[in-house]
Design a protein around this motif. Structure first.
Motif, mmCIF file in Angstrom:
data_model
loop_
_atom_site.group_PDB
_atom_site.id
_atom_site.type_symbol
_atom_site.label_atom_id
_atom_site.label_comp_id
_atom_site.label_asym_id
_atom_site.label_seq_id
_atom_site.Cartn_x
_atom_site.Cartn_y
_atom_site.Cartn_z
ATOM 1 N N GLY A 82 0.577 -1.360 0.033
ATOM 2 C CA GLY A 82 0.058 -0.050 0.005
ATOM 3 C C GLY A 82 0.820 1.311 -0.054
ATOM 4 N N ILE A 83 0.120 2.418 -0.217
ATOM 5 C CA ILE A 83 0.859 3.681 -0.227
ATOM 6 C C ILE A 83 0.238 4.527 0.796
ATOM 7 C CG2 ILE A 83 1.330 5.784 -1.513
ATOM 8 C CD1 ILE A 83 2.418 3.458 -2.852
ATOM 9 N N ASN A 84 0.750 4.925 1.880
ATOM 10 C CA ASN A 84 0.654 5.389 3.267
ATOM 11 C C ASN A 84 -0.214 6.853 2.685
ATOM 12 O OD1 ASN A 84 1.310 3.518 4.988
ATOM 13 N ND2 ASN A 84 3.256 4.223 5.037
ATOM 14 N N THR A 85 -1.329 7.009 3.492
ATOM 15 C CA THR A 85 -1.996 8.185 2.867
ATOM 16 C C THR A 85 -2.565 9.140 3.896
ATOM 17 O OG1 THR A 85 -3.182 6.812 1.026
ATOM 18 C CG2 THR A 85 -4.219 8.687 1.533
ATOM 19 N N ALA A 86 -3.004 8.588 5.088
ATOM 20 C CA ALA A 86 -3.700 9.400 6.076
ATOM 21 C C ALA A 86 -3.421 8.646 7.369
ATOM 22 C CB ALA A 86 -5.116 9.929 5.744
ATOM 23 N N GLY A 87 -3.102 9.762 8.306
ATOM 24 C CA GLY A 87 -2.982 9.336 9.715
ATOM 25 C C GLY A 87 -4.315 10.175 10.255
ATOM 26 N N VAL A 88 -4.972 9.591 11.297
ATOM 27 C CA VAL A 88 -5.996 10.034 12.110
ATOM 28 C C VAL A 88 -5.834 10.167 13.591
ATOM 29 C CG1 VAL A 88 -7.570 10.011 10.012
ATOM 30 C CG2 VAL A 88 -7.738 8.319 11.832
ATOM 31 N N ARG A 89 -6.554 10.763 14.313
ATOM 32 C CA ARG A 89 -6.704 10.544 15.755
ATOM 33 C C ARG A 89 -8.017 10.516 15.908
ATOM 34 N NH1 ARG A 89 -2.459 12.638 19.709
ATOM 35 N NH2 ARG A 89 -0.630 13.192 18.343
ATOM 36 N N VAL B 264 -3.264 3.873 -11.263
ATOM 37 C CA VAL B 264 -2.938 5.354 -11.076
ATOM 38 C C VAL B 264 -1.419 5.533 -11.531
ATOM 39 C CG1 VAL B 264 -2.704 7.439 -9.982
ATOM 40 C CG2 VAL B 264 -4.608 6.172 -9.613
ATOM 41 N N ILE B 265 -0.849 4.591 -11.013
ATOM 42 C CA ILE B 265 0.797 4.726 -11.205
ATOM 43 C C ILE B 265 1.112 4.508 -12.805
ATOM 44 C CG2 ILE B 265 3.293 3.460 -10.775
ATOM 45 C CD1 ILE B 265 2.014 2.733 -8.021
ATOM 46 N N THR B 266 0.402 3.562 -13.166
ATOM 47 C CA THR B 266 0.495 3.092 -14.725
ATOM 48 C C THR B 266 0.250 4.202 -15.603
ATOM 49 O OG1 THR B 266 0.129 0.674 -14.309
ATOM 50 C CG2 THR B 266 -0.243 1.375 -16.722
ATOM 51 N N ILE C 99 0.248 7.189 -14.608
ATOM 52 C CA ILE C 99 1.162 8.449 -14.765
ATOM 53 C C ILE C 99 2.533 8.330 -15.225
ATOM 54 C CG2 ILE C 99 2.686 9.515 -12.862
ATOM 55 C CD1 ILE C 99 0.578 9.245 -10.831
ATOM 56 N N ARG C 100 2.772 6.957 -15.471
ATOM 57 C CA ARG C 100 4.124 6.680 -16.093
ATOM 58 C C ARG C 100 3.796 6.899 -17.839
ATOM 59 N NH1 ARG C 100 6.130 1.098 -13.303
ATOM 60 N NH2 ARG C 100 7.505 2.251 -11.593
ATOM 61 N N ARG C 101 2.491 6.383 -18.177
ATOM 62 C CA ARG C 101 2.007 6.648 -19.586
ATOM 63 C C ARG C 101 2.012 8.017 -20.016
ATOM 64 N NH1 ARG C 101 -2.424 3.895 -19.324
ATOM 65 N NH2 ARG C 101 -3.686 5.775 -19.427
ATOM 66 N N VAL C 102 1.409 8.964 -19.291
ATOM 67 C CA VAL C 102 1.062 10.500 -19.447
ATOM 68 C C VAL C 102 1.630 11.041 -18.290
ATOM 69 C CG1 VAL C 102 -0.514 12.000 -19.873
ATOM 70 C CG2 VAL C 102 -1.109 9.655 -20.758
ATOM 71 N N PRO C 103 3.054 11.376 -18.239
ATOM 72 C CA PRO C 103 3.407 12.116 -17.096
ATOM 73 C C PRO C 103 2.883 13.274 -16.910
ATOM 74 C CG PRO C 103 5.119 12.164 -18.899
ATOM 75 C CD PRO C 103 3.753 11.338 -19.392
ATOM 76 N N ILE D 195 -11.543 16.769 -13.176
ATOM 77 C CA ILE D 195 -12.071 17.386 -14.542
ATOM 78 C C ILE D 195 -10.833 17.929 -15.264
ATOM 79 C CG2 ILE D 195 -12.913 19.479 -15.974
ATOM 80 C CD1 ILE D 195 -15.031 19.468 -13.209
ATOM 81 N N LEU D 196 -9.884 18.624 -14.953
ATOM 82 C CA LEU D 196 -8.721 18.767 -15.670
ATOM 83 C C LEU D 196 -7.744 17.513 -16.230
ATOM 84 C CD1 LEU D 196 -7.458 22.019 -13.653
ATOM 85 C CD2 LEU D 196 -8.811 21.998 -15.938
ATOM 86 N N ALA D 197 -7.685 16.609 -15.185
ATOM 87 C CA ALA D 197 -6.920 15.472 -15.782
ATOM 88 C C ALA D 197 -7.477 14.752 -16.979
ATOM 89 C CB ALA D 197 -7.050 14.445 -14.457
#
Length: 181
Positions: free
Chosen positions: A45-52, A71-73, A75-79, A150-152
């Motif tokens: 996994g990719i650490n995303t958020a910590g909460v209390r 998502v990683i794929t 990003i690699r395809r369209v930087p 939207i912009l993506a």
């Protein structure tokens, strides 16, 4: 850390995050985005958020690697440098208080312009800090994350119409996305 829950949902800054792994790994401001690995060193996994919550400490959440890989794929395809850019920075107007602070009706939601980069599309279209983008390309914008989604979907050279509102009232601007500098 230990994975203590699967398929969790939390309310994040930009909306609900779903399908998360819950862990006791400490995820503090500034160290999200790091790897969550199993004892064999495999990325899970990719650490995303910590909460209390209720006084508890070290409750962290990670995006499961199966959800992150597409998502990683992409990003690699369209930087990111190849994606269209408005030439602005923006933040969410997703509460009554945020809207009122900008001098707007409490019901206004959108993405508030926080920086206009000189010479960029936003500058040429005369966007100003404090303008709130409430729609882009005919699609309503409820937050900064919604505008980013939207912009993506747009490319360098695409034209987009923005519906804006500020303390003087609503207006429309049309601008062409450029390659991010």
């Amino acid at each position: 850390g230990i994975v203590s829950g699967l398929d969790r949902t939390i309310d994040g800054e930009n909306g609900k995050l779903t399908g998360l792994l819950q862990t006791d790994a400490a995820i503090n401001p500034g160290n999200s985005g790091g790897p969550l690995v199993d004892r064999l060193g495999r990325l899970v996994g990719i650490n995303t958020a910590g909460v209390r919550q209720g006084g508890a400490e070290n409750i962290g959440f990670a995006i499961a690697i199966d959800g992150a890989l597409p998502v990683i794929t992409r990003i690699r395809r369209v930087p990111p440098a190849a994606r269209g850019w408005l030439g602005i920075a923006y933040g969410s107007v997703d509460t009554d208080a945020a809207a009122v602070q900008l001098g707007l009706d409490a019901s206004v939601r959108g993405a508030a312009v926080t920086v206009v980069y000189p010479g960029g599309p936003g500058d040429r279209a005369e966007l100003a800090v404090g303008d709130v983008i409430v729609a882009a390309g005919g699609t309503g914008v409820e937050s900064a994350a919604a505008l980013s989604r939207i912009l993506a979907r747009l490319d360098v050279g695409d034209e987009v119409e923005l519906e804006l509102i500020d303390s003087a009232g609503p207006r429309l601007v049309r601008l062409t996305l450029v390659r991010r500098r």
